[in-house]
Design a protein around this motif. Structure first.
Motif, PDB file in Angstrom:
ATOM      1  N   SER A   1       0.826  -1.201   0.000  1.00 22.77           N
ATOM      2  CA  SER A   1       0.000   0.000   0.000  1.00 22.77           C
ATOM      3  C   SER A   1       0.866   1.259   0.000  1.00 22.77           C
ATOM      4  O   SER A   1       0.584   2.220  -0.720  1.00 22.77           O
TER       5      SER A   1
ATOM      6  N   HIS B   1       2.287   1.762  -3.369  1.00 26.52           N
ATOM      7  CA  HIS B   1       1.252   2.251  -4.283  1.00 26.52           C
ATOM      8  C   HIS B   1       0.982   3.744  -4.042  1.00 26.52           C
ATOM      9  O   HIS B   1       0.903   4.540  -4.989  1.00 26.52           O
TER      10      HIS B   1
ATOM     11  N   LEU C   1      -2.139   0.882  -9.694  1.00 21.88           N
ATOM     12  CA  LEU C   1      -3.261   0.235  -9.010  1.00 21.88           C
ATOM     13  C   LEU C   1      -3.354  -1.236  -9.405  1.00 21.88           C
ATOM     14  O   LEU C   1      -3.568  -2.105  -8.557  1.00 21.88           O
ATOM     15  N   GLU C   2      -3.140  -1.526 -10.689  1.00 24.91           N
ATOM     16  CA  GLU C   2      -3.198  -2.915 -11.160  1.00 24.91           C
ATOM     17  C   GLU C   2      -2.103  -3.759 -10.517  1.00 24.91           C
ATOM     18  O   GLU C   2      -2.344  -4.888 -10.073  1.00 24.91           O
TER      19      GLU C   2
ATOM     20  N   GLN D   1      -3.024  -4.387  -6.874  1.00 21.58           N
ATOM     21  CA  GLN D   1      -4.075  -5.392  -6.714  1.00 21.58           C
ATOM     22  C   GLN D   1      -3.539  -6.792  -7.003  1.00 21.58           C
ATOM     23  O   GLN D   1      -3.860  -7.750  -6.259  1.00 21.58           O
ATOM     24  N   THR D   2      -2.704  -6.940  -8.022  1.00 25.02           N
ATOM     25  CA  THR D   2      -2.144  -8.254  -8.365  1.00 25.02           C
ATOM     26  C   THR D   2      -1.283  -8.784  -7.234  1.00 25.02           C
ATOM     27  O   THR D   2      -1.433  -9.948  -6.817  1.00 25.02           O
TER      28      THR D   2
ATOM     29  N   LYS E   1      -1.362  -7.924  -4.112  1.00 20.49           N
ATOM     30  CA  LYS E   1      -2.202  -8.143  -2.948  1.00 20.49           C
ATOM     31  C   LYS E   1      -2.927  -9.503  -3.043  1.00 20.49           C
ATOM     32  O   LYS E   1      -2.989 -10.261  -2.086  1.00 20.49           O
ATOM     33  N   GLN E   2      -3.426  -9.794  -4.247  1.00 21.83           N
ATOM     34  CA  GLN E   2      -4.108 -11.068  -4.454  1.00 21.83           C
ATOM     35  C   GLN E   2      -3.153 -12.249  -4.290  1.00 21.83           C
ATOM     36  O   GLN E   2      -3.518 -13.288  -3.739  1.00 21.83           O
TER      37      GLN E   2
END
Length: 189
Positions: A167, A170, A177-178, A181-182, A184-185
């Motif tokens: 975070s 980012h 953002l992509e 998110q990747t 993080k997943q």
């Protein structure tokens, strides 16, 4: 020497003069050595005082060695690219970006005056138009702060720390953002 002295007395007087000269020489050498020792002590004392001042200053501002400021020069995209590459290596040493400032490049006033003066010649006009259209390289200044390492008690807090780091990267603009998110997943499952 006095001519009224016998040769034996003259010899003794000369011997005394030699002895006195030798004693003066020894005395001067001792005095020089003592002065050197005193000077060395004073120099050592001054160095210790300076070290104490530095240490006192360091204890006043304990976080000063935890902050690194770097400047990346070039066009904006180039500077951001350099920053992103460097941010990864800085993160591996425990530093994360906390602030960034982009400053656009500017031509000096004398450059504009010279271009205006050359406007009377066709080349000067072209140079002036070029200067209006093309901006010089700017600089991106980033402040990194070393994150204090906490010992995680559980695996879940370690996962939370990893997500927090993502975070921060980012928010600092290192990750899109992509990408955020990747990553993080991947961490979540």
């Amino acid at each position: 020497m006095n001519n009224n002295l016998t040769p034996e007395e003259q010899e003794r007087a000369a011997s005394r003069e030699e002895d006195l000269a030798e004693l003066r020489k020894i005395n001067d050498e001792k005095r020089t050595e003592q002065l050197r020792v005193i000077k060395d002590k004073q120099l050592s004392k001054m160095k210790n005082i300076e070290k104490e001042k530095i240490e006192k200053e360091r204890t006043k501002h304990p976080t000063s060695d935890l902050i690194v400021i770097k400047t990346y020069r070039g066009k904006e995209n180039e500077a951001i690219s350099k920053f992103k590459k460097d941010a990864v290596s800085m993160a591996s040493t425990g530093y994360s970006p906390v602030n960034q400032v982009w400053v656009t490049g500017q031509y000096s006033g004398s450059s504009f005056i010279l271009a205006l003066l050359l406007c009377f010649v066709l080349v000067g006009f072209l140079i002036f138009i070029y200067m209006l259209v093309v901006k010089p390289e700017g600089s991106l200044t980033v402040t990194y702060k070393r994150q204090e390492k906490d010992v995680p008690d559980k695996a879940s807090s370690s996962l939370a720390d990893e997500i927090k780091k993502l975070s921060e990267l980012h928010q600092a603009g290192v990750l899109t953002l992509e990408e955020f998110q990747t990553q993080k997943q991947k961490l979540l499952g």
